[in-house]
Design a protein around this motif. Structure first.
Motif, PDB file in Angstrom:
ATOM      1  N   ASP A   3     -34.397 -14.047 -73.453  1.00  0.00           N
ATOM      2  CA  ASP A   3     -33.294 -14.903 -73.003  1.00  0.00           C
ATOM      3  C   ASP A   3     -33.607 -16.375 -73.306  1.00  0.00           C
TER       4      ASP A   3
ATOM      5  N   THR B  89     -25.392 -15.881 -70.703  1.00  0.00           N
ATOM      6  CA  THR B  89     -26.224 -14.675 -70.748  1.00  0.00           C
ATOM      7  C   THR B  89     -25.440 -13.361 -70.742  1.00  0.00           C
TER       8      THR B  89
ATOM      9  N   ASP C  95     -35.989 -18.610 -70.797  1.00  0.00           N
ATOM     10  CA  ASP C  95     -34.741 -19.233 -70.342  1.00  0.00           C
ATOM     11  C   ASP C  95     -34.990 -20.047 -69.065  1.00  0.00           C
TER      12      ASP C  95
ATOM     13  N   HIS D 228     -34.392 -24.069 -68.561  1.00  0.00           N
ATOM     14  CA  HIS D 228     -33.525 -24.722 -67.566  1.00  0.00           C
ATOM     15  C   HIS D 228     -34.319 -25.712 -66.714  1.00  0.00           C
TER      16      HIS D 228
ATOM     17  N   HIS E  52     -28.739 -16.863 -76.646  1.00  0.00           N
ATOM     18  CA  HIS E  52     -28.303 -18.247 -76.908  1.00  0.00           C
ATOM     19  C   HIS E  52     -29.556 -19.089 -76.992  1.00  0.00           C
TER      20      HIS E  52
ATOM     21  N   MET F  62     -30.979 -23.374 -76.238  1.00  0.00           N
ATOM     22  CA  MET F  62     -31.144 -24.256 -75.065  1.00  0.00           C
ATOM     23  C   MET F  62     -31.046 -25.701 -75.536  1.00  0.00           C
TER      24      MET F  62
ATOM     25  N   HIS G 291     -27.323 -24.187 -71.516  1.00  0.00           N
ATOM     26  CA  HIS G 291     -26.603 -23.565 -72.637  1.00  0.00           C
ATOM     27  C   HIS G 291     -25.216 -23.260 -72.123  1.00  0.00           C
TER      28      HIS G 291
HETATM   29 ZN    ZN Z   1     -29.964 -19.618 -68.968  1.00  0.00          ZN
END
Ligand code: ZN
Ligand code: AMP
Ligand code: ZN
Length: 402
Positions: free
Chosen positions: A33, A68, A191, A195, A237, A239, A339
């Protein structure tokens, strides 16, 4: 001796051999992720870099919106979110009144009505008698179109990455007739670090390196078992870095009493409050600094978004790297990365690596849309693909037998 063995295998295959003699490679789909395509160039991923060198490498544009759940469902259905029904991580459906779908809403995540607009590859495979183990993939907790994967586990973010790899290896230890032929693996640590600390952080690099080690353990485990595998590594995806000086505030143009929203950050979904429709329309449908809003029917065509009844009446998309928020929003910890931005921006590009007997070595693909992963998976798993938005032509150059 080798020749004799080869002869024996050939005879066995001809005679309707036991599964072990004619065993085909298992397909393993790995999602990391938020693994932005260029993380692979940081020199911290010996395992993934070797897979890319010995196999196929590319960068994928996610589907809109670059979140996601929508993109994980796109990867296994080949349908863009507007057509697969998972139009956002947070959404409502006039046909399912009183419920807000969210990743944390266990009852909703298990309710097939949210997923039934599309057929994920594990459902097609199971229907054809092929056992599957889509570990932690969004959707596996629901009996989609009435079918559950043979093996699945309730999502638990606290499961360490090493335990996830061990679980997959355990499934591959099952006797041939019970062994899954399509397996997925999901890692969320990259992920989360993106973040919390931003894509350029030491923490992201540590998470990336950590996942690389675990994929190395998976490969060792496969080797120790003498198992051939076609491995496809993807992300949902990329970032983008956020900054305190790149914030736009919805309450500067619209009072909070005039609307509800189910999402903020890279984009905001807007539901006008009863009686405030004209006010919301007038406030949103005009130029804004660093973000743009559309009525759902007027979202630009390249996003292929807005026909599904689950799409919010208004969609406001921030410029990549900007956060669209409200002045009173106080997150538990500040977000340094996000994202959900325009899938065409470089920061949203997602990793793609494919390796194994089906793939040629040293192939670099031109960038492609993530809808094309699905027809590839269908080919590897040997099921006929359902109608979809992808094309295997995007990946054919990397295949031994296109
Ligand atoms: Zn995320
Ligand atoms: P996003 O905010 O779009 O990046 O979502 C990423 C988060 O989704 C991760 O931190 C995971 O904890 C969560 N997540 C991923 N898969 C699942 C799932 N199957 N069920 C519930 N939450 C999930
Ligand atoms: Zn994600």
């Amino acid at each position: 001796m080798r020749r004799l063995l080869a002869c024996l295998v050939a005879v066995l295959i001809a005679a309707g051999a036991p599964a072990w003699a004619a065993e085909r490679p298992v397909t393993i789909l790995i999602s990391i992720d938020g693994f932005r395509a260029d993380y692979l160039d940081r020199g911290i991923t010996p395992v993934l870099s070797r897979l890319a060198e010995e196999g196929v490498r590319g960068a994928m544009r996610p589907s809109f919106p670059s979140k996601t759940f929508p993109n994980h469902y796109t990867l296994v259905t080949g349908l863009r979110p507007d057509r697969n029904g998972i139009v956002e991580n947070n959404m409502e459906d006039p046909a399912i009144p009183g419920v807000t779908f969210k990743m944390s809403n266990r009852d909703a995540v298990r309710d097939r009505r949210w997923w039934d607009q599309a057929e994920p590859i594990w459902v097609t495979a199971e229907t054809a008698g092929i056992p599957t183990a889509p570990y932690f993939w969004p959707g596996v907790e629901a009996p989609i179109r009435g079918v559950r994967p043979r093996y699945w586990v309730k999502f638990d973010m606290d499961t360490p990455n090493a335990a996830r790899v061990d679980q997959v290896l355990n499934w591959l230890d099952l006797p041939p007739a019970k062994r899954p032929r399509f397996v997925t693996l999901y890692f969320d640590t990259v992920d989360t670090a993106g973040h919390d600390y931003g894509p350029e952080s030491a923490e992201v690099n540590a998470a990336v390196a950590g996942v690389d080690v675990e994929i190395g353990r998976l490969l060792e485990g496969l080797k120790a078992r003498g198992r051939d595998a076609n491995i496809v590594v993807v992300a949902d995806h990329g970032m983008a870095a956020l900054s305190d000086d790149r914030k736009a505030y919805m309450d500067d143009v619209l009072p909070k009493t005039a609307y509800r929203s189910l999402a903020g950050g890279a984009f905001m979904t807007i539901y006008p409050a009863a009686g405030h429709e004209a006010e919301v329309d007038a406030a949103l449908i005009r130029p804004h600094d660093h973000y743009q809003c559309w009525r759902k029917a007027e979202i630009p065509g390249r996003f292929r978004y807005g026909r599904n009844p689950r799409v919010a009446p208004y969609f406001c998309l921030a410029e990549t790297g900007w956060a669209l928020t409200t002045r009173d929003y106080r997150p538990s910890k500040p977000e340094r990365g996000a994202h959900g931005f325009d899938p065409a921006s470089a920061e949203m590009a997602a990793i793609f690596i494919a390796h194994g007997p089906a793939f040629r070595a040293g192939v670099r693909l031109p960038d492609f849309n993530n809808v094309s992963v699905y027809p590839l998976l269908a080919k590897l798993v040997r099921v006929s693909p359902r109608p979809n938005d992808g094309t295997i032509a995007d990946i054919a150059k990397g295949l031994v037998a296109p």
